[in-house]
Design a protein around this motif. Structure first.
Motif, PDB file in Angstrom:
ATOM      1  N   MET A   1      40.367  37.724  46.486  1.00  0.00           N
ATOM      2  CA  MET A   1      41.328  38.152  45.466  1.00  0.00           C
ATOM      3  C   MET A   1      40.908  37.649  44.087  1.00  0.00           C
ATOM      4  O   MET A   1      41.017  38.364  43.088  1.00  0.00           O
ATOM      5  CB  MET A   1      42.741  37.656  45.810  1.00  0.00           C
ATOM      6  CG  MET A   1      43.376  38.356  46.992  1.00  0.00           C
ATOM      7  SD  MET A   1      43.604  40.110  46.714  1.00  0.00           S
ATOM      8  CE  MET A   1      44.861  40.091  45.466  1.00  0.00           C
ATOM      9  N   SER A   2      40.424  36.429  44.023  1.00  0.00           N
ATOM     10  CA  SER A   2      39.969  35.864  42.751  1.00  0.00           C
ATOM     11  C   SER A   2      38.793  36.665  42.197  1.00  0.00           C
ATOM     12  O   SER A   2      38.738  36.950  40.996  1.00  0.00           O
ATOM     13  CB  SER A   2      39.573  34.403  42.951  1.00  0.00           C
ATOM     14  OG  SER A   2      39.075  33.868  41.760  1.00  0.00           O
ATOM     15  N   MET A   3      37.873  37.060  43.080  1.00  0.00           N
ATOM     16  CA  MET A   3      36.722  37.857  42.641  1.00  0.00           C
ATOM     17  C   MET A   3      37.177  39.231  42.141  1.00  0.00           C
ATOM     18  O   MET A   3      36.663  39.734  41.137  1.00  0.00           O
ATOM     19  CB  MET A   3      35.715  38.013  43.785  1.00  0.00           C
ATOM     20  CG  MET A   3      34.968  36.728  44.102  1.00  0.00           C
ATOM     21  SD  MET A   3      33.879  36.722  45.569  1.00  0.00           S
ATOM     22  CE  MET A   3      33.441  38.379  45.830  1.00  0.00           C
TER      23      MET A   3
ATOM     24  N   ALA B   1      39.070  41.925  35.111  1.00  0.00           N
ATOM     25  CA  ALA B   1      39.130  41.361  33.763  1.00  0.00           C
ATOM     26  C   ALA B   1      37.847  41.674  32.998  1.00  0.00           C
ATOM     27  O   ALA B   1      37.879  42.008  31.806  1.00  0.00           O
ATOM     28  CB  ALA B   1      39.361  39.858  33.826  1.00  0.00           C
ATOM     29  N   VAL B   2      36.706  41.576  33.658  1.00  0.00           N
ATOM     30  CA  VAL B   2      35.423  41.838  33.002  1.00  0.00           C
ATOM     31  C   VAL B   2      35.294  43.311  32.648  1.00  0.00           C
ATOM     32  O   VAL B   2      34.805  43.673  31.575  1.00  0.00           O
ATOM     33  CB  VAL B   2      34.257  41.383  33.920  1.00  0.00           C
ATOM     34  CG1 VAL B   2      32.921  41.913  33.416  1.00  0.00           C
ATOM     35  CG2 VAL B   2      34.235  39.879  34.028  1.00  0.00           C
ATOM     36  N   SER B   3      35.752  44.186  33.511  1.00  0.00           N
ATOM     37  CA  SER B   3      35.598  45.626  33.269  1.00  0.00           C
ATOM     38  C   SER B   3      36.570  46.142  32.223  1.00  0.00           C
ATOM     39  O   SER B   3      36.383  47.228  31.688  1.00  0.00           O
ATOM     40  CB  SER B   3      35.785  46.406  34.567  1.00  0.00           C
ATOM     41  OG  SER B   3      37.146  46.339  34.982  1.00  0.00           O
TER      42      SER B   3
END
Length: 122
Positions: free
Chosen positions: A86-88, A94-96
């Motif tokens: 889930m963290s990944m 967030a990055v995308s």
């Protein structure tokens, strides 16, 4: 007088012992000793059997406890793995820069002053 005492306390049957009158004398013989010994041996055997059953149950409980501990550890490991995944996923979102809009739940409580109406489907 003896008749009154017999009536009051009941007649007691016993052996006449010289100097003591009628008394109750316990007969000790081989038959009473054998029956007592047999009872004691039966009780000893029962105790041994029960101890064996308790030991077997104790082993079963220990085995079940170990299984439950192993299952608990497995569930904890799976939980940690899901948290990491889930963290990944959250980091990748967030990055995308992708924003996902989820519909907000309707948290307003229903009105209690009027009964609910079904929508008109005509």
């Amino acid at each position: 007088m003896t008749a009154v005492l017999d009536q009051k306390y009941g007649r007691r049957h016993g052996k006449v012992v010289r100097g003591m009158g009628k008394v109750r004398v316990r007969e000790t013989g081989a038959s009473s000793s054998n029956s007592t010994t047999g009872e004691v041996n039966a009780l000893k055997e029962e105790v041994t059997t029960l101890k064996g059953q308790l030991a077997a149950q104790d082993e079963q409980i220990k085995a079940q406890s170990e299984q439950m501990r192993a299952q608990s550890e497995h569930i904890k490991a799976e939980n940690e793995q899901m948290r990491a995944q889930m963290s990944m996923i959250v980091q990748a979102l967030a990055v995308s820069g992708l924003q996902i809009q989820l519909p907000a739940p309707d948290l307003t409580p229903p009105s209690t002053s009027q009964p609910p109406h079904l929508p008109n489907t005509q």
